[in-house]
Design a protein around this motif. Sequence first.
Motif, mmCIF file in Angstrom:
data_model
loop_
_atom_site.group_PDB
_atom_site.id
_atom_site.type_symbol
_atom_site.label_atom_id
_atom_site.label_comp_id
_atom_site.label_asym_id
_atom_site.label_seq_id
_atom_site.Cartn_x
_atom_site.Cartn_y
_atom_site.Cartn_z
ATOM 1 N N TYR A 180 -4.299 -3.424 13.867
ATOM 2 C CA TYR A 180 -2.904 -3.570 13.245
ATOM 3 C C TYR A 180 -1.857 -3.843 14.057
ATOM 4 N N GLU A 237 1.012 -1.242 -0.021
ATOM 5 C CA GLU A 237 0.254 0.003 -0.134
ATOM 6 C C GLU A 237 1.068 1.125 -0.083
ATOM 7 N N LEU A 238 0.222 2.492 -0.504
ATOM 8 C CA LEU A 238 0.982 3.654 -0.309
ATOM 9 C C LEU A 238 0.625 4.324 1.262
ATOM 10 N N LEU A 239 1.829 4.173 1.933
ATOM 11 C CA LEU A 239 1.321 4.657 3.457
ATOM 12 C C LEU A 239 2.385 5.943 3.610
ATOM 13 N N ASP A 255 -8.464 -1.409 15.790
ATOM 14 C CA ASP A 255 -7.662 -0.342 15.651
ATOM 15 C C ASP A 255 -7.938 0.836 16.615
ATOM 16 N N HIS A 292 -12.313 3.384 12.243
ATOM 17 C CA HIS A 292 -12.646 4.285 11.063
ATOM 18 C C HIS A 292 -14.063 4.298 10.720
ATOM 19 N N LEU A 340 -3.041 3.079 13.152
ATOM 20 C CA LEU A 340 -3.817 3.716 12.246
ATOM 21 C C LEU A 340 -5.038 4.351 13.089
ATOM 22 N N PHE A 345 -9.238 8.916 8.630
ATOM 23 C CA PHE A 345 -9.773 8.321 7.151
ATOM 24 C C PHE A 345 -10.873 7.856 7.299
ATOM 25 N N HIS A 354 -15.901 -2.567 5.649
ATOM 26 C CA HIS A 354 -16.640 -1.306 5.788
ATOM 27 C C HIS A 354 -16.456 -0.192 4.762
ATOM 28 N N HIS A 355 -15.313 -0.174 4.308
ATOM 29 C CA HIS A 355 -15.022 1.027 3.549
ATOM 30 C C HIS A 355 -15.463 1.051 2.090
ATOM 31 N N GLY A 406 -10.835 -3.733 11.113
ATOM 32 C CA GLY A 406 -9.424 -3.530 11.213
ATOM 33 C C GLY A 406 -8.394 -3.995 12.505
ATOM 34 N N ASP A 460 -15.020 -0.180 14.645
ATOM 35 C CA ASP A 460 -13.534 0.174 13.938
ATOM 36 C C ASP A 460 -13.217 1.499 14.330
#
Length: 387
Positions: A367, A22-24, A326, A237, A333, A263, A191-192, A365, A235
């Motif tokens: 992590y 991923e891009l983080l 999370d 987020h 995150l 996010f 959920h996203h 989530g 969660d």
Amino acid sequence: HTLIHTMIILHDEATLLHETVELLGSKLRPALESPERIKAILASIHEAQTHDLRTISASAEDQNTTLELAKESHSTDYLKHLQTVFSEWLAQGLVTAHENVLPECFRIYSATSAHKPPRPPKDIYARAGYYAFDMSTGMMQNSWASIIASANLAVQATGLLSPSSSLPLSSTIKDNDLRRSVLALTRPPGHHCTGTQAGGYCYINNILLPITLLRRHHHQRQPNHTPRFAILDLDFHHGNGTQELTYYDADILYVSIHGEDEFPYYTGSASETGPPDPDHAAHGTNLNLPLPPGSSFSTYLESLSIGLDAVKQFKPDYLLVSLGFDTFHLDPLGKFDIETEDYKTMAARVRSTVPDVPALILLEGGYVIERLGVNLLSFLEGWEGTG
Ligand code: OKS
Ligand code: ZN
């Protein structure tokens, strides 16, 4: 020996296959949403020896059933894209077998073309960006196998809540296994993602599948009763996808407690309460409870109590929990100040509000790999009231 805990936990080994980058922080790195999450949870469950863990494997028929149920929430072309994108890129030499497909140009809603909604672009690179909203949803060789296995766990978990005769069930699951609560170790989470876009590690909105399945089941057996569903999203987020897919639905209450201005950034405000028209039946069936970063567990409990009052008032026939860890104080995150023993309190509050409502718990989530297992066990202890 006697099982202290009675909840069934469902797992499918195929959920471990998906492993992406991923891009983080502007760097491409191994995704925090990794197979190690589930492996750590399984290790803790095995060690505790008190839980009824069932490992299932989605047959071709199960996968078809699940895919068909997913079409109620997701467009056919989006689902087709998820199934085929990696092999198309591989066939054209755009990725090697060990790389990921990642998007690079996202959908644009241009004011000058507002009269025509964007259509899937012809360019193969562009199409990856049409069906995603961020760079946390790479596709590798085995991603689809995990995506459909994860969604199927949600479907099979539903079968454990209802008489199985009219539900599509794996042969490993029998009528005498009916439970009041079932936990599915869904990975990837759900959920996203929306009807047409993956994002935030999510591809199929797993929690919508039980709703679709139970509605069809009730429609066949009790056509005069429309079942009501409460979704409680714990969660860190906001579940923008779940909100979007249930926003206009009067028989689904969506309640989410999440980090404010975190996010996915563009949703989750308390002002999003369902359709604005007070005469719309779904008016007021969406409840967002954003909390500032750094919020303590006592602050969290105040929001939980507001959320649970709404759930109780709604009189749901089923409770669906989007469970994320999370919210844990060490999560990379998340930004809440919640500790392992707090999950026990949290779960006990939830379950005691609606003790007799059949409940499905799906993993979202979380992590901190080395604490996921203990956090989940703490939650289950509170849920089952054996503490
Ligand atoms: C940047 C990180 C994106 C965070 C996604 C949040 C995932 C999550 N690539 N949702 O509940 O835990
Ligand atoms: Zn999350």
